[in-house]
Design a protein around this motif. Sequence first.
Motif, PDB file in Angstrom:
ATOM      1  N   TRP A  73     -11.333 -13.796  -0.455  1.00 38.37           N
ATOM      2  CA  TRP A  73     -10.120 -13.435   0.281  1.00 38.37           C
ATOM      3  C   TRP A  73      -9.570 -12.089  -0.209  1.00 38.37           C
ATOM      4  N   LEU A  74      -9.580 -11.874  -1.528  1.00 40.44           N
ATOM      5  CA  LEU A  74      -9.041 -10.636  -2.078  1.00 40.44           C
ATOM      6  C   LEU A  74      -9.901  -9.433  -1.681  1.00 40.44           C
ATOM      7  N   HIS A  75     -11.232  -9.599  -1.680  1.00 42.29           N
ATOM      8  CA  HIS A  75     -12.112  -8.513  -1.249  1.00 42.29           C
ATOM      9  C   HIS A  75     -11.832  -8.142   0.209  1.00 42.29           C
ATOM     10  N   LYS A  76     -11.599  -9.149   1.038  1.00 33.03           N
ATOM     11  CA  LYS A  76     -11.282  -8.879   2.439  1.00 33.03           C
ATOM     12  C   LYS A  76      -9.941  -8.163   2.555  1.00 33.03           C
ATOM     13  N   LEU A  77      -8.986  -8.560   1.718  1.00 35.68           N
ATOM     14  CA  LEU A  77      -7.681  -7.912   1.734  1.00 35.68           C
ATOM     15  C   LEU A  77      -7.807  -6.426   1.417  1.00 35.68           C
ATOM     16  N   TYR A  78      -8.641  -6.074   0.458  1.00 34.88           N
ATOM     17  CA  TYR A  78      -8.794  -4.667   0.097  1.00 34.88           C
ATOM     18  C   TYR A  78      -9.552  -3.878   1.170  1.00 34.88           C
ATOM     19  N   GLN A  79     -10.381  -4.535   1.926  1.00 34.85           N
ATOM     20  CA  GLN A  79     -10.992  -3.850   3.064  1.00 34.85           C
ATOM     21  C   GLN A  79      -9.923  -3.504   4.104  1.00 34.85           C
ATOM     22  N   GLU A  80      -8.962  -4.426   4.285  1.00 31.22           N
ATOM     23  CA  GLU A  80      -7.863  -4.155   5.209  1.00 31.22           C
ATOM     24  C   GLU A  80      -6.974  -3.034   4.670  1.00 31.22           C
ATOM     25  N   LYS A  81      -6.719  -3.051   3.358  1.00 32.03           N
ATOM     26  CA  LYS A  81      -5.918  -1.986   2.763  1.00 32.03           C
ATOM     27  C   LYS A  81      -6.602  -0.633   2.959  1.00 32.03           C
ATOM     28  N   ASP A  82      -7.913  -0.611   2.841  1.00 28.30           N
ATOM     29  CA  ASP A  82      -8.657   0.630   3.052  1.00 28.30           C
ATOM     30  C   ASP A  82      -8.490   1.124   4.487  1.00 28.30           C
ATOM     31  N   ALA A  83      -8.500   0.182   5.441  1.00 31.69           N
ATOM     32  CA  ALA A  83      -8.315   0.559   6.847  1.00 31.69           C
ATOM     33  C   ALA A  83      -6.902   1.109   7.081  1.00 31.69           C
ATOM     34  N   PHE A  84      -5.914   0.531   6.409  1.00 28.65           N
ATOM     35  CA  PHE A  84      -4.545   1.030   6.546  1.00 28.65           C
ATOM     36  C   PHE A  84      -4.423   2.447   5.984  1.00 28.65           C
ATOM     37  N   GLN A  85      -5.086   2.695   4.871  1.00 26.18           N
ATOM     38  CA  GLN A  85      -5.069   4.033   4.302  1.00 26.18           C
ATOM     39  C   GLN A  85      -5.763   5.030   5.230  1.00 26.18           C
ATOM     40  N   GLU A  86      -6.849   4.613   5.820  1.00 22.75           N
ATOM     41  CA  GLU A  86      -7.564   5.476   6.763  1.00 22.75           C
ATOM     42  C   GLU A  86      -6.652   5.845   7.941  1.00 22.75           C
ATOM     43  N   GLU A  87      -5.920   4.855   8.452  1.00 22.65           N
ATOM     44  CA  GLU A  87      -5.010   5.122   9.570  1.00 22.65           C
ATOM     45  C   GLU A  87      -3.867   6.038   9.136  1.00 22.65           C
ATOM     46  N   TYR A 119      -3.925   8.397   6.776  1.00 17.24           N
ATOM     47  CA  TYR A 119      -4.403   9.772   6.655  1.00 17.24           C
ATOM     48  C   TYR A 119      -4.657  10.400   8.024  1.00 17.24           C
ATOM     49  N   ARG A 120      -4.922   9.566   9.006  1.00 21.03           N
ATOM     50  CA  ARG A 120      -5.199  10.078  10.352  1.00 21.03           C
ATOM     51  C   ARG A 120      -3.930  10.300  11.157  1.00 21.03           C
ATOM     52  N   THR A 121      -2.951   9.385  11.024  1.00 23.98           N
ATOM     53  CA  THR A 121      -1.752   9.444  11.865  1.00 23.98           C
ATOM     54  C   THR A 121      -0.473   9.779  11.090  1.00 23.98           C
ATOM     55  N   GLY A 122      -0.494   9.609   9.767  1.00 23.96           N
ATOM     56  CA  GLY A 122       0.703   9.860   8.973  1.00 23.96           C
ATOM     57  C   GLY A 122       1.708   8.734   8.998  1.00 23.96           C
ATOM     58  N   THR A 123       1.292   7.542   9.435  1.00 24.54           N
ATOM     59  CA  THR A 123       2.208   6.407   9.495  1.00 24.54           C
ATOM     60  C   THR A 123       1.436   5.110   9.320  1.00 24.54           C
ATOM     61  N   THR A 167       0.850  -1.186   0.000  1.00 25.81           N
ATOM     62  CA  THR A 167       0.000   0.000   0.000  1.00 25.81           C
ATOM     63  C   THR A 167       0.885   1.234   0.000  1.00 25.81           C
ATOM     64  N   LEU A 168       0.735   2.055  -1.039  1.00 25.78           N
ATOM     65  CA  LEU A 168       1.593   3.216  -1.250  1.00 25.78           C
ATOM     66  C   LEU A 168       0.861   4.504  -0.932  1.00 25.78           C
ATOM     67  N   ASN A 169       1.590   5.437  -0.336  1.00 26.74           N
ATOM     68  CA  ASN A 169       1.032   6.764  -0.100  1.00 26.74           C
ATOM     69  C   ASN A 169       2.172   7.781  -0.092  1.00 26.74           C
ATOM     70  N   PHE A 170       1.802   9.061  -0.177  1.00 26.10           N
ATOM     71  CA  PHE A 170       2.785  10.139  -0.170  1.00 26.10           C
ATOM     72  C   PHE A 170       2.443  11.126   0.934  1.00 26.10           C
ATOM     73  N   ARG A 171       3.471  11.639   1.569  1.00 31.97           N
ATOM     74  CA  ARG A 171       3.284  12.537   2.707  1.00 31.97           C
ATOM     75  C   ARG A 171       2.800  13.906   2.252  1.00 31.97           C
ATOM     76  N   ASN A 172       2.198  14.606   3.185  1.00 33.16           N
ATOM     77  CA  ASN A 172       1.794  16.006   2.990  1.00 33.16           C
ATOM     78  C   ASN A 172       0.851  16.177   1.798  1.00 33.16           C
ATOM     79  N   ASN A 173       0.037  15.164   1.539  1.00 35.14           N
ATOM     80  CA  ASN A 173      -0.932  15.213   0.433  1.00 35.14           C
ATOM     81  C   ASN A 173      -0.266  15.518  -0.904  1.00 35.14           C
ATOM     82  N   GLU A 174       0.947  15.023  -1.091  1.00 36.95           N
ATOM     83  CA  GLU A 174       1.652  15.236  -2.354  1.00 36.95           C
ATOM     84  C   GLU A 174       0.942  14.490  -3.483  1.00 36.95           C
ATOM     85  N   ASN A 175       0.932  15.105  -4.651  1.00 36.76           N
ATOM     86  CA  ASN A 175       0.343  14.486  -5.833  1.00 36.76           C
ATOM     87  C   ASN A 175       1.441  14.329  -6.880  1.00 36.76           C
ATOM     88  N   PRO A 176       2.259  13.278  -6.777  1.00 39.96           N
ATOM     89  CA  PRO A 176       3.445  13.155  -7.630  1.00 39.96           C
ATOM     90  C   PRO A 176       3.078  12.846  -9.081  1.00 39.96           C
TER      91      PRO A 176
END
Length: 501
Positions: free
Chosen positions: A397-411, A413-417, A353-362
Amino acid sequence: MMTAGREGEGGPVPGVEPPGGWSLAAPPEPPPPLSRRVQSSGSRCGSAAARSRRPSAARVPRPAGARISEVGKDLRDRVQPGTEHHHVNQTVALSDRSSLSFKHLQGCPLNFVSEGILLLSQQIMDIVGFLKSQFICHLLICYIFIVSGLIINFIQLFTLILWPINKQLFRKINCRLAYCISSQMVMLLEWWSGTDCTLYTDPESYHKYGKENAIVILNHNFEIDFLCGWNFCERFGVLGSSKVLAKKELSYMPIIGWMWYFLEIVFCKRKWEEDRKTVVQKLLNLRDYPENFWFLIHCEGTRFTEQKHQISMKVAEAKGLPKLKYHLLPRTKGFAVTVQCLRNVVSAVYDSTLNFRNNENPTLLGVLNGKKYHADLYVRRIPLEDVPEDEQECSTWLHKLYQEKDAFQEEYYRTGTYPAVPTVPPRRPWTLLNWLFWALLLLYPLFQLLINMINSGSSLTLASFAFVIIIASVGVRWMIGVTEINKGSTYGNNDSKQKQK
């Protein structure tokens, strides 16, 4: 507070007025009254003897940090671009044509020098950043990439004669040739733009990366997420042998698409009824691959946009699936077939799961301009034994995995880590060395050709050269445009009605 130096410590420079705040030498007259010395804003630098002979009443206790900061501020105010340091003459020549004897700097805090070094380095970085944003630099980088890529494609074409004789040798050679192309893209991210990539993962899993075959599931939210995926492969030594499940249109793209053809990349038309047989055959061919490889797959099928997300969630609602906030609904058939065909060859699934800090849009254009981004990649290693073999169970199994990925993204955006140990895998020098090799090989004949054309004075020759440059610029811009989100595929839009049935 400091008074002027005593006689014999160096006289004033004739005809030059010392800069404000600095006292170069004592006048021959008697010292000024004590009150004037207390109120004076004279230099903090002078001889130890002069300081020791001062009456104690003239001393005004001040924190050492305040004196250091004032000296640094004085330096910043005075040392401007164009300031030169003449160490041979032991004189600092300032831009206002004042001069200061070097021995009067003795006893000054070390921060005085360090402030100047920091200022100089910042100016150098500004100049480098300016050069990175110039079109001529972009043109040279693109020239090296295009010409070297076409040369490598031409060499790959000749390696086809090895396929019926020694298939494994053909594969090993093409892994190295492919690295010469893809590593140039990674060089732009790692060395040119200086983008930081922090990996969040389990320390026990970290030591297995690069030493086993794996299926890498990547989210598809950014224009350079494929480049970050390649960067992940490069850090663990599997960039040359990495595989992808790519759309058929990319196979016609010069350099990258042709390189993938010789790497036995799996191409699909995104019509499963037509793709299934081809995809299965291509995947089965990888079972005896001689190199460790990572199979990169974007299960969402296309890049995330708000429009596609709305359509995808309508499909999820129609099928009774949980809705996702940061991802599109995953396409499960391609993933299930990949797991079935590569089972007992691939050891694990790397959920990334990839993300960029400070709301960067690379963007790839931003990387080419030398813009630095800060990427965070969260990777979970899941043994392939934990992935169900049955296609329907694998889909669930894959649908459940993406629900977990969504939770990681939520965390995130909330904590930055991410919930794992952060680490920065060491940057390998091979991407930079490969680019320097091609640059030295190709730039010399280019400059020689340009000089000869200028010397010839032929208007037709110069016009032809300018035309080639324009065509090359348009071609590069087209290739960059393929990565742009607003020019992405309509996959997921056209078949939305069919999905809801």
